[in-house]
Design a protein around this motif. Structure first.
Motif, PDB file in Angstrom:
ATOM      1  N   ILE A 163      11.630   4.516  51.685  1.00  0.00           N
ATOM      2  CA  ILE A 163      11.407   5.832  52.295  1.00  0.00           C
ATOM      3  C   ILE A 163      10.595   6.714  51.349  1.00  0.00           C
ATOM      4  O   ILE A 163       9.660   7.404  51.758  1.00  0.00           O
ATOM      5  CB  ILE A 163      12.753   6.476  52.666  1.00  0.00           C
ATOM      6  N   ALA A 164      10.953   6.673  50.059  1.00  0.00           N
ATOM      7  CA  ALA A 164      10.202   7.467  49.072  1.00  0.00           C
ATOM      8  C   ALA A 164       8.718   7.069  49.110  1.00  0.00           C
ATOM      9  O   ALA A 164       7.829   7.917  49.022  1.00  0.00           O
ATOM     10  CB  ALA A 164      10.781   7.241  47.673  1.00  0.00           C
ATOM     11  N   THR A 165       8.456   5.775  49.271  1.00  0.00           N
ATOM     12  CA  THR A 165       7.078   5.276  49.292  1.00  0.00           C
ATOM     13  C   THR A 165       6.361   5.695  50.574  1.00  0.00           C
ATOM     14  O   THR A 165       5.223   6.171  50.536  1.00  0.00           O
ATOM     15  CB  THR A 165       7.084   3.739  49.127  1.00  0.00           C
ATOM     16  N   ALA A 166       7.038   5.543  51.714  1.00  0.00           N
ATOM     17  CA  ALA A 166       6.408   5.915  52.994  1.00  0.00           C
ATOM     18  C   ALA A 166       6.056   7.401  53.004  1.00  0.00           C
ATOM     19  O   ALA A 166       4.985   7.784  53.475  1.00  0.00           O
ATOM     20  CB  ALA A 166       7.350   5.594  54.157  1.00  0.00           C
ATOM     21  N   LEU A 167       6.951   8.233  52.476  1.00  0.00           N
ATOM     22  CA  LEU A 167       6.774   9.686  52.609  1.00  0.00           C
ATOM     23  C   LEU A 167       6.145  10.312  51.368  1.00  0.00           C
ATOM     24  O   LEU A 167       6.075  11.532  51.266  1.00  0.00           O
ATOM     25  CB  LEU A 167       8.117  10.354  52.930  1.00  0.00           C
ATOM     26  N   ASP A 168       5.686   9.470  50.446  1.00  0.00           N
ATOM     27  CA  ASP A 168       5.004   9.974  49.250  1.00  0.00           C
ATOM     28  C   ASP A 168       5.864  11.007  48.509  1.00  0.00           C
ATOM     29  O   ASP A 168       5.435  12.136  48.246  1.00  0.00           O
ATOM     30  CB  ASP A 168       3.670  10.603  49.673  1.00  0.00           C
ATOM     31  N   ALA A 169       7.074  10.600  48.189  1.00  0.00           N
ATOM     32  CA  ALA A 169       8.039  11.487  47.515  1.00  0.00           C
ATOM     33  C   ALA A 169       7.524  11.947  46.156  1.00  0.00           C
ATOM     34  O   ALA A 169       6.648  11.309  45.557  1.00  0.00           O
ATOM     35  CB  ALA A 169       9.347  10.718  47.304  1.00  0.00           C
ATOM     36  N   GLU A 170       8.109  13.040  45.684  1.00  0.00           N
ATOM     37  CA  GLU A 170       7.919  13.437  44.289  1.00  0.00           C
ATOM     38  C   GLU A 170       9.208  13.107  43.551  1.00  0.00           C
ATOM     39  O   GLU A 170      10.292  13.539  43.962  1.00  0.00           O
ATOM     40  CB  GLU A 170       7.643  14.933  44.199  1.00  0.00           C
ATOM     41  N   LEU A 171       9.079  12.353  42.474  1.00  0.00           N
ATOM     42  CA  LEU A 171      10.249  11.951  41.702  1.00  0.00           C
ATOM     43  C   LEU A 171      10.239  12.760  40.413  1.00  0.00           C
ATOM     44  O   LEU A 171       9.310  12.623  39.596  1.00  0.00           O
ATOM     45  CB  LEU A 171      10.196  10.448  41.447  1.00  0.00           C
ATOM     46  N   VAL A 172      11.226  13.627  40.280  1.00  0.00           N
ATOM     47  CA  VAL A 172      11.232  14.577  39.166  1.00  0.00           C
ATOM     48  C   VAL A 172      12.075  14.001  38.033  1.00  0.00           C
ATOM     49  O   VAL A 172      13.257  13.680  38.211  1.00  0.00           O
ATOM     50  CB  VAL A 172      11.809  15.942  39.614  1.00  0.00           C
ATOM     51  N   VAL A 173      11.441  13.874  36.871  1.00  0.00           N
ATOM     52  CA  VAL A 173      12.048  13.179  35.736  1.00  0.00           C
ATOM     53  C   VAL A 173      12.136  14.156  34.562  1.00  0.00           C
ATOM     54  O   VAL A 173      11.171  14.864  34.270  1.00  0.00           O
ATOM     55  CB  VAL A 173      11.134  11.973  35.368  1.00  0.00           C
ATOM     56  N   ARG A 174      13.301  14.192  33.899  1.00  0.00           N
ATOM     57  CA  ARG A 174      13.440  15.058  32.703  1.00  0.00           C
ATOM     58  C   ARG A 174      13.627  14.193  31.473  1.00  0.00           C
ATOM     59  O   ARG A 174      14.363  13.208  31.477  1.00  0.00           O
ATOM     60  CB  ARG A 174      14.668  15.963  32.845  1.00  0.00           C
ATOM     61  N   GLY A 175      12.939  14.584  30.405  1.00  0.00           N
ATOM     62  CA  GLY A 175      13.071  13.874  29.134  1.00  0.00           C
ATOM     63  C   GLY A 175      13.113  14.884  28.006  1.00  0.00           C
ATOM     64  O   GLY A 175      13.069  16.089  28.251  1.00  0.00           O
ATOM     65  N   PRO A 176      13.166  14.408  26.780  1.00  0.00           N
ATOM     66  CA  PRO A 176      13.272  15.336  25.646  1.00  0.00           C
ATOM     67  C   PRO A 176      12.065  16.271  25.544  1.00  0.00           C
ATOM     68  O   PRO A 176      12.157  17.359  24.998  1.00  0.00           O
ATOM     69  CB  PRO A 176      13.362  14.416  24.424  1.00  0.00           C
TER      70      PRO A 176
END
Ligand SMILES: Cc1cc2nc3c(=O)[nH]c(=O)nc-3n(C[C@H](O)[C@H](O)[C@H](O)COP(=O)(O)OP(=O)(O)OC[C@H]3O[C@@H](n4cnc5c(N)ncnc54)[C@H](O)[C@@H]3O)c2cc1C
Length: 290
Positions: free
Chosen positions: A128-141
């Motif tokens: 679903i993330a791929t079909a709908l072009d999701a934004e994946l929000v990632v937090r790092g240091p």
């Protein structure tokens, strides 16, 4: 089987979790719902020195609508998504697909973030993330970055997440008014991972197809966006001939392997059949919505 020994940490803030990941680096594993990680530990396929449990970080579990997009916190349980009135109303494809994720006890613990980070190409949420072009929000240091599915999913069970990063949120566009949707899958038993799964969301205007979004699960090392099939529908409309052509094109776009569950040829065949079925069902829903 029992897991090998590990240190256990249950931070109650994201900052604390990030500090722990920085301290342990590749030696740490995050624990979300545990529905994929615990079997890996029990079979000793994963041997982390430390587990960082995200379950006390309540701020990571939510479903909100912000500027026409649904934002879901990584720790949102699959069961909460299934029953979220907002998801049902604004992104019914996600609600429908959630009913196909494992069984009730799995969905009660499993999280959307865990499913995306685990990156099983047969899973519903990555498709679903791929079909709908999701934004994946990632937090790092060093702060936050936002990845598209094509960047995030690298290969089978592999993502672009660095060891010291946490997936914190996924943003999906709400379905446009008049949308139709369908998640079709074939699995050996209800609740099993799909042998092949197809996600479709489209907006029809009579036989015209204004927008088509399609992706396939279980037919390659990552979920596969079926752009050339989308283009056929958007160019030629939702008539029987173009639906058939889009389904045939979808089967050409996938890169399945053979395994004990199905041969590559059978997976291609399923891709064609399920794509046709999903488009028809989505088109009917879209036409009924007008
Ligand atoms: C019998 C069975 C059937 C199943 N059937 C299906 C199915 O049909 N479809 C389907 O999609 N899934 C299925 N699953 C898997 C289930 O959906 C899991 O819940 C999901 O894959 C992992 O989510 P989790 O929250 O349990 O993550 P966990 O198991 O806790 O973690 C999985 C991995 O992701 C990492 N991780 C977790 N959260 C984060 C984060 N926020 N940031 C970075 N990394 C993170 C962990 O370190 C681990 O490597 C099934 C599981 C079982 C046991």
């Amino acid at each position: 089987m029992k897991p090998p020994p590990f240190e256990y940490h249950d931070p109650d803030s994201l900052e604390e979790a990030l500090e722990l990941l920085t301290r342990y680096g590749e030696e740490a594993k995050l624990l979300a719902g545990g529905q994929s990680l615990m079997p890996l530990l029990n079979f000793r396929l994963s041997r982390p020195a430390a587990l960082v449990d995200l379950n006390r970080i309540a701020s990571l579990a939510y479903v909100r609508e912000v500027n026409g997009r649904l934002s879901l916190g990584a720790m949102t349980r699959q069961r909460a998504i299934e029953f979220s009135p907002l998801v049902r109303e604004r992104l019914p494809l996600l609600a429908e697909a959630t009913t196909l994720v494992g069984h009730l006890p799995i969905r009660t613990r499993g999280t959307i973030g865990g499913s995306l980070a685990h990156a099983d190409p047969a899973a519903e949420y990555p498709a679903i993330a791929t079909a709908l072009d999701a934004e994946l929000v990632v937090r790092g240091p060093r702060g936050e970055r936002v990845l598209r599915p094509e960047e995030f999913f690298v290969s089978y069970l592999t993502t672009a997440l660095a060891p010291e990063e946490i997936l914190v949120e996924v943003r999906l566009p709400a379905a446009p008014p008049g949308s139709g949707w369908a998640f079709e899958e074939f699995s050996r038993r209800h609740g099993d991972f799909a042998i092949v799964g197809i996600a479709v969301q489209l907006v029809a205007d009579g036989e015209n197809c204004r927008v088509a979004r399609l992706a396939a699960a279980g037919v390659g090392p990552t979920p596969i966006r079926l752009r050339a099939a989308e283009e056929i529908l958007e160019r030629e409309g939702l008539v029987e001939q173009s639906i058939e052509a889009a389904a045939a094109r979808a089967a050409e776009l996938v890169e399945p392997d053979s395994d004990i569950h199905a041969s590559a040829d059978y997976r291609r065949h399923l891709t064609r059949v399920l794509t046709r079925r999903a488009i028809r069902r989505a088109a009917k829903r879209s036409q009924e919505a007008r």
